[in-house]
Design an enzyme around this catalytic site. Structure first.
Site, PDB file in Angstrom:
ATOM      1  CG  ASP A   1      -2.192  -0.772   1.000  1.00  0.00           C
ATOM      2  OD1 ASP A   1      -2.380  -1.246  -0.126  1.00  0.00           O
ATOM      3  OD2 ASP A   1      -2.976  -0.908   1.954  1.00  0.00           O
TER       4      ASP A   1
ATOM      5  CG  MET B   1      -7.766   8.115   6.870  1.00  0.00           C
ATOM      6  SD  MET B   1      -8.680   6.722   6.149  1.00  0.00           S
ATOM      7  CE  MET B   1      -9.626   6.136   7.575  1.00  0.00           C
TER       8      MET B   1
ATOM      9  CE  LYS C   1      -8.005   0.400  -1.955  1.00  0.00           C
ATOM     10  NZ  LYS C   1      -9.099  -0.172  -1.158  1.00  0.00           N
TER      11      LYS C   1
END
Length: 508
Positions: free
Chosen positions: A37, A175, A59
């Site tokens: 990732d 996030m 991502k």
């Protein structure tokens, strides 16, 4: 019997590559396929076999995904069904906002064998590396991990703001940068004191880490002014007030300094590790690659009559490594070296000899070829036979000085320096002024670096404007000066530890 594939879902940790678990590192070394990732440190890929298949499935918030989640799931299934050992490497812990459960559900559906290995979650690492204990007896005994990625316009939130705001001592939002105004407003609206301390930590546990502190009332403005962007975590709670006391990571002497290391890849690890332990972000730009000599004849012939020599001289750890590798290939070991006394140019070379069970008989006061020659000449070398295994191309000051003193010197090349191509990211970093310091550990690193850039004097000066230069010793410094570079750092002791100490002292 048909080989069965298996998937290992591994938490890569928050950014610092050394925070991966021992089990995770071991399984990575056995991987045939690695699907990694955006938040998994790419340095971890060095632990996988070189012939493994590497697939980037990152991502990144605010940009197009390399692969959709369905595509990632299918990749894992396909490679495992083909009989391969697959490592799915995910940043942080794969079961904490990592969608690891979804990927394993897909494997179960196809009857594929798997294991899950937890990792250090970003919330814990961000708080720890920012100097914020997420629990503390004086402040709180409860903590909550919450996604901050909910869309502000959602008709119904899955977060129970009325219970979260005052029911948990420390709250960590993953996030949460994009929705920080909404997060702060919801907490205040449901009873949290607007003056509650808040820390926002970007790229936690890496040399690029940046932390800012404010309150619920002003953290949005603080983040905007500091231009903090994802990836970042938000820590809310009274424990944030302890940051002033125990902010250890960002106080290291080289924190945030970007250093280009020009040693060969075989040698770079010690210097890089020492600099990074002090907080630096290191970029490895090898200007030298080491290879066997094209002809081992001179060394093989010398080893056949090793007892005839009075002295065996080593002028670098590289010479030691290649010498003993050849000795082993010939079926020998340290016992073959009975007869000559052995000298080392410095402590690093002496340590390399000691790893082969040999303690140097002579170590000069000055760790240079000149210093070694002076030490030998003081003992008298008239009529002495001396063997010097070294690089194919090297300065001749040592053999010439000894020959002038009456010695018979045989030079046996044990390795040669080959110039690799300069990586595009190195030149780009220099052009974008993202390098604070360049280290040179030999004259050849200087000359190769300049040759690889292929620039004239004025262009070189422009490219390196503002970049500090560190040279390990006077010979290297003289080569740099001759090339038009200004040497800012030179240690009193011409060793890697001495160089690191001098760099830390300079920036302190």
């Amino acid at each position: 019997m048909e080989k069965k594939g298996k998937v290992y879902l591994i938490g890569a940790g928050p950014g610092d590559p050394e925070l991966i678990t021992v089990k995770g590192k071991r399984l990575l070394s056995q991987a045939e396929v690695v699907v990694y990732d955006y938040l998994a440190n790419k340095k971890l890929l060095a632990h996988a076999p070189k012939d493994a298949i590497f697939i980037y499935a990152g991502k990144k918030g605010g940009s197009t995904h390399t692969h959709s989640q369905d595509e990632i799931n299918q990749m894992l299934v396909d490679h495992a069904r083909a009989g391969r050992i697959v490592v799915r490497l995910k940043g942080g812990d794969p079961f904490i906002f990592g969608r690891g459960g979804e990927e394993l559900e897909e494997l179960v559906r196809y009857g594929i064998s798997f294991e899950a290995v937890p990792g250090v979650t970003s919330a814990s690492a961000a708080a720890t590396y920012a100097g914020v204990p997420i629990t503390h007896r004086r402040f709180t005994s409860s903590v909550a991990f919450v996604t901050g990625h909910e869309e502000p316009g959602k008709a119904e939130s899955r977060i129970a703001w009325d219970k979260l705001a005052t029911g948990v001592g420390t709250i960590v939002f993953y996030m949460g940068i994009k929705n920080l105004p909404s997060i702060s407003a919801n907490l205040i609206r449901h009873g949290r004191d607007p003056q509650t301390p808040v820390a926002v930590v970007r790229w936690a546990s890496t040399p690029e880490q940046r932390s800012v502190v404010g309150t619920l009332a002003n953290i949005t403005e603080v983040v905007r002014e500091a231009q903090i962007t994802p990836p970042a975590l938000v820590v809310v709670g009274e424990v944030v007030s302890l940051r002033d006391t125990i902010n250890w990571y960002e106080q290291r002497p080289l924190f945030g300094k970007r250093i280009l290391v020009t040693r060969s890849r075989e040698q770079a690890s010690e210097l890089v590790q020492s600099l990074e332990d002090l907080g630096a972000a290191c970029l490895e730009g090898a200007t030298i690659a080491l290879e066997d000599p094209e002809d081992w004849g001179p060394l093989d012939q010398a080893l056949a009559r090793i007892a005839d020599y009075h002295w065996l001289l080593f002028t670098s750890p590289n010479a030691v490594a290649f010498f003993f590798r050849r000795l082993a290939a010939l079926g020998g070991d340290s016992r073959r070296l009975q007869g000559p006394r052995i000298a080392a140019v410095g402590t690093a070379t002496a340590a390399s000899l000691l790893s082969h069970g040999i303690r140097a008989d002579l170590l000069p006061e000055k760790f240079t070829a000149e210093g070694l020659a002076e030490a030998l000449l003081s003992q008298g070398v008239q009529g002495r036979k001396i063997l010097l295994p070294r690089a194919l191309k090297a300065r001749d000051v040592l053999p010439q000085s000894l020959q002038q003193g009456g010695a018979e010197v045989d030079i046996a090349p044990v390795y040669r320096n080959v110039r690799p191509a300069m990586a595009a990211d190195i030149r780009q970093a220099l052009e974008e002024k993202k390098i604070d310091l360049i280290t040179f550990t030999s004259s050849s690193t200087v000359t190769n670096f300049i040759d690889l850039l292929g620039l004239g004097t004025e262009e070189l000066a422009s490219l390196l404007a503002g970049v500090k230069i560190a040279a390990i010793g006077p010979i290297t410094a003289a080569t740099a000066a001759k090339a038009g570079l200004t040497v800012d750092i030179q240690p009193a002791t011409h060793t890697i530890p001495g160089l690191v100490e001098a760099i830390a002292a300079y920036f302190s």
